[in-house]
Design a protein around this motif. Structure first.
Motif, short mmCIF file in Angstrom:
data_model
loop_
_atom_site.label_atom_id
_atom_site.label_comp_id
_atom_site.label_asym_id
_atom_site.label_seq_id
_atom_site.Cartn_x
_atom_site.Cartn_y
_atom_site.Cartn_z
N ARG A 41 0.65 -1.11 0.09
CA ARG A 41 0.11 -0.03 0.23
C ARG A 41 0.84 1.43 0.06
O ARG A 41 0.33 2.24 -0.43
CB ARG A 41 -0.84 -0.08 1.38
CG ARG A 41 -1.90 -1.08 1.23
CD ARG A 41 -2.92 -0.87 2.47
NE ARG A 41 -3.73 0.36 2.49
CZ ARG A 41 -4.35 0.65 3.45
NH1 ARG A 41 -4.63 -0.25 4.40
NH2 ARG A 41 -5.05 1.70 3.43
N ALA A 42 2.14 1.18 0.48
CA ALA A 42 2.93 2.35 0.62
C ALA A 42 3.62 2.73 -0.91
O ALA A 42 4.00 3.85 -0.87
CB ALA A 42 4.00 2.08 1.54
N PHE A 43 3.35 1.87 -1.87
CA PHE A 43 4.07 2.08 -3.31
C PHE A 43 2.80 1.65 -4.19
O PHE A 43 3.12 0.56 -4.85
CB PHE A 43 5.35 1.22 -3.27
CG PHE A 43 6.38 1.54 -2.27
CD1 PHE A 43 6.76 2.83 -2.30
CD2 PHE A 43 6.58 0.86 -1.34
CE1 PHE A 43 7.80 3.12 -1.09
CE2 PHE A 43 7.49 1.17 -0.26
CZ PHE A 43 8.27 2.21 -0.32
N PRO A 44 1.70 2.48 -4.27
CA PRO A 44 0.84 1.92 -5.12
C PRO A 44 1.16 1.95 -6.73
O PRO A 44 1.92 2.85 -6.89
CB PRO A 44 -0.39 3.01 -4.74
CG PRO A 44 0.28 4.03 -4.38
CD PRO A 44 1.55 3.47 -3.51
N GLY A 45 0.79 0.88 -7.29
CA GLY A 45 1.16 0.71 -8.57
C GLY A 45 2.63 0.04 -9.03
O GLY A 45 2.85 0.00 -10.13
N GLU A 46 3.66 0.05 -7.86
CA GLU A 46 4.89 -0.59 -8.08
C GLU A 46 4.84 -1.91 -7.86
O GLU A 46 4.17 -2.47 -6.68
CB GLU A 46 5.74 0.22 -7.24
CG GLU A 46 7.22 -0.17 -7.33
CD GLU A 46 8.20 0.74 -6.59
OE1 GLU A 46 9.38 0.39 -6.75
OE2 GLU A 46 7.83 1.74 -6.25
N PRO A 86 10.98 -4.20 7.02
CA PRO A 86 10.60 -5.22 7.85
C PRO A 86 9.27 -4.89 8.66
O PRO A 86 8.98 -3.83 8.98
CB PRO A 86 11.73 -5.50 8.86
CG PRO A 86 12.81 -4.95 8.10
CD PRO A 86 12.30 -3.78 7.29
N ASP A 87 8.48 -6.14 8.69
CA ASP A 87 7.17 -5.77 9.19
C ASP A 87 6.05 -4.89 8.60
O ASP A 87 4.85 -4.67 9.14
CB ASP A 87 7.04 -4.86 10.60
CG ASP A 87 8.06 -6.00 11.63
OD1 ASP A 87 7.91 -7.14 11.90
OD2 ASP A 87 8.71 -5.51 12.43
N MET A 88 6.24 -4.75 7.39
CA MET A 88 5.33 -4.18 6.61
C MET A 88 4.45 -5.07 5.78
O MET A 88 5.00 -6.11 5.60
CB MET A 88 6.19 -3.38 5.45
CG MET A 88 5.41 -2.53 4.50
SD MET A 88 6.29 -1.71 2.98
CE MET A 88 6.99 -0.55 4.01
N TYR A 89 3.17 -4.90 5.76
CA TYR A 89 2.15 -5.84 5.05
C TYR A 89 2.21 -5.81 3.57
O TYR A 89 2.46 -4.40 3.02
CB TYR A 89 0.82 -5.37 5.58
CG TYR A 89 0.32 -5.82 7.16
CD1 TYR A 89 0.45 -7.34 7.37
CD2 TYR A 89 0.21 -5.11 8.12
CE1 TYR A 89 0.27 -7.90 8.80
CE2 TYR A 89 0.01 -5.32 9.25
CZ TYR A 89 0.10 -6.81 9.70
OH TYR A 89 -0.17 -7.23 11.05
N ALA A 90 2.27 -6.80 3.11
CA ALA A 90 2.14 -6.91 1.52
C ALA A 90 1.20 -7.90 0.89
O ALA A 90 1.07 -8.68 1.59
CB ALA A 90 3.65 -6.99 0.96
#
Length: 662
Positions: A326-331, A366-370
């Motif tokens: 979500r932090a990098f939409p489209g990537e 680390p700990d970022m949802y993807a």
């Protein structure tokens, strides 16, 4: 009022009343059409031998055009006696009916298919790229070169300057050993020289273990000057993730000072359901074996890693994993599956996989949802699009085009399902910037040949035509004593469901729809677990209220909040069967696919219906049981107003209220 005026009012009263009645009658479409047709004044007259019916509810028959009173669909024109015209199983459909149904056909052909797994996971450190910096010798930190967490260092970067009395004493021992060796060498005694040399090497080795380099030791030997401080350097490049060192602090040998992580490569841990496990282990061309801890170690055959001794794991670069955050939409980040847990999580019925991801710009933390989409090639298979298959109880049916306008229902045997034609997907969506949707296919085991043309859209509406129902019944031999109504059921019966009665006169009035429903229910009952584990639910009111809220959300085409409601039901329920049925819905926020969530909701509905049927005598506010003939599924309602959770706004009012069995 004068007598003259009263007489005038009396004369006008009847004409005014007649005009008012005609206005009311003409305001009602059905009445208006009936009057105009009676006087042959209507713009469109009803043709003799023609009636209008609902494709979904063939029991609706009206003499004029309009909408179905059950589901609101537009009625279609039919000819009286049309249902009996087909005896061979091949049915003709008019061009107008094909246009109304949006029918398209497509040839059956081998396709290069993949299985796509869509799941969520968490970014984590690459454990092979973690480093710990410890104090090699006890002492006091006089200078701190890295004084906060998060700073990036290169390999060999100075971290701390340490004063150590132990280091001083060892250096003195080293210098004394060197002087002793020089004296002994002049004596010419070989045994003494050997012992002195061993003492020098031992003290030198201790200095090396404490972090001094060969150059530093040689300098001490040349100058004869003791170094009272030692500098500790970074053993690898990366980001300082943990710091325990402070200036002026005393440390002991082995104390941890820093943690350093190389984030240029990260791991992602994701859970996949057990039905997808066989696709992970399927043999594929170009398979090779790789060490999970040392990816640079590979082999063409099973063997052990020469670095760590672990067994190499079979992998394949053709297995693609696409990661989005979500932090990098489209990537989109690319990754490879490097490890699969050898055991299953008994609570979620999932297995954990590890995906290795290149992260050169350090964007993934680390700990970022993807979200991860894993594409597993399954080879070239004879397949048809998902929408081409009609589910008829245990039978699967496709409509084969004999020639334009003529269709034949054909039973098929399906293999693997929910696989995608990547080549077609890429060609149709390569110019789009938003996330493409998968084109899903069913593998055909038997029943179709390559080149045959099958209906791929509009087949459900086309299949609901009563004449196709009759053709299928003849083809399957429903009149045979061993054939069940469910086997002859293409789509679903859309007549109003009726309760199954005993073999008496009432059965004659219920007709085929009731028998067909009984067959479907019997079939469903056979698919359920033989033993349901129920206990009396003291918090049933709270459970059913959460269930009602869940049904309302799905009827409104929403799934937000479903997981929270499922968690509430799981917390309040005591019966193991209810807890097991609600478990998949607790992960609805990960699925984000309302059709899959509706499938899970059907399982919970079946379980709650079974509970209510068993305990209805003790339930104060008995829920209403609703049935959708389109879905061939039931659910519970609080109100008599139908709100269909399986189709939502597409068929909001499709369904009927059924009585509970005694």
């Amino acid at each position: 009022m004068t007598m003259k005026n009263k007489s005038l009012v009396n004369k006008l009263r009847m004409p005014i009343a007649a005009i008012a009645i005609l206005a009311v009658v003409f305001a009602i479409p059905a009445s208006r059409h009936a009057i105009l047709d009676f006087f042959q004044l209507g713009g469109e007259t009803t043709e003799v031998g023609v009636y209008y019916t609902c494709p979904m509810h063939p029991e609706i028959r009206l003499p004029q055009m309009g909408d179905c009173p059950i589901c609101g669909m537009s009625l279609v024109e039919k000819s009286i006696g049309e249902d009996e015209e087909e005896q061979t199983g091949v049915v003709s459909v008019t061009t107008r009916q094909i246009q109304l149904s949006g029918v398209t056909v497509e040839p059956v052909a081998p396709r290069k298919l993949v299985r796509e797994i869509d799941t969520y996971g968490t970014i984590d450190y690459d454990e092979t790229r973690l480093g710990v910096v410890s104090a090699w010798v006890g002492g006091r930190i006089d200078d701190l070169y890295v004084d906060f967490t998060g700073v990036t260092v290169n390999k060999g970067h100075p971290l701390v300057h340490l004063y150590s009395p132990d280091l001083i004493s060892t250096e003195k021992e080293f210098l004394l050993a060197k002087e002793n060796l020089s004296r002994v060498e002049r004596s010419g005694l070989h045994d003494a020289i050997s012992s002195a040399r061993e003492l020098v090497n031992a003290s030198k080795q201790r200095l090396l273990w404490w972090g001094l380099s060969e150059a530093q030791i040689d300098k001490i030997a040349r100058n004869g000057k003791i170094e009272d401080h030692i500098t500790i350097y970074a053993p690898q490049g990366g980001t300082v993730t943990h710091k325990e060192a402070y200036e002026g602090m005393y440390v002991k040998e082995g104390d941890e000072l820093f943690h350093i992580a190389d984030l240029s490569k990260v791991w992602l841990f994701a859970d996949i359901y057990e039905e997808d496990i066989p696709f992970l282990y399927q043999d594929r061309p170009d398979d090779f074996y790789e060490c999970p801890m040392h990816p640079e170690v590979t082999s063409d055959s099973p063997s052990m890693c020469p670095k760590c001794g672990m067994d190499l794991i079979r992998t394949n670069k053709s297995i693609q994993a696409e990661i989005t955050a979500r932090a990098f939409p489209g990537e989109v980040f690319k990754g490879t599956i490097s490890f699969t847990d050898p055991f299953l999580n008994p609570e979620t019925r999932t297995v954990r996989v590890r995906v290795n991801i290149d992260n050169p710009e350090l964007k993934l933390k680390p700990d970022m949802y993807a979200r991860v989409q894993i594409k597993l090639p399954v080879g070239e298979l004879l397949a048809v699009p998902e929408n081409a298959v009609l589910h008829s109880g245990k039978r699967k049916i496709v409509l084969v085009e004999e020639e334009p306008g003529k269709f034949r229902p054909q039973p098929v045997e399906l293999g693997r399902m929910w696989v995608n034609d990547i080549e077609r997907e890429e060609s149709e969506h390569k110019t789009l910037v938003f996330k493409r949707e998968a084109i899903r296919y069913h593998e055909i085991i038997a029943g179709l040949n390559e080149g045959e043309r099958v209906v791929t859209s509009g087949n459900f509406l086309l299949g609901s035509e009563s004449k196709l129902q009759g053709a299928l019944a003849k083809m399957l031999g429903v009149s045979d004593a061993n054939a069940t109504p469910a086997d002859a059921h293409i789509g679903h019966s859309h007549a109003k469901p009726v309760a199954v009665q005993k073999e008496d006169k009432k059965e004659k009035h219920q007709g085929h729809a009731g028998r067909e429903q009984a067959g479907d229910k019997k079939e469903k009952a056979e698919e359920r677990p033989s033993k349901l584990e129920f206990v009396e639910e003291k918090a049933f009111a709270a459970i059913i209220d959460a269930y009602y809220d869940m049904a309302d959300k799905l009827a409104g085409d929403k799934y937000e909040g479903i997981s929270a409601l499922a968690d509430s039901i799981n917390a309040k329920a005591s019966s193991p069967s209810i807890k097991k049925a609600v478990e998949p819905l607790r992960h609805a926020h990960h699925k984000k696919d309302i059709e899959k969530i509706r499938v899970d909701f059907e399982g919970l509905s079946d379980m709650l219906i079974a509970y209510v049927q068993k305990h209805k005598a003790g339930i104060k506010d008995l829920p209403l049981k609703a049935y959708c003939p389109m879905k061939d599924a039931s659910w519970l309602q609080k109100s008599k107003d139908i709100a269909n959770p399986y189709y939502g706004s597409a068929m909001y009012k499709c369904g009927v209220i059924q009585a509970w069995e005694k």
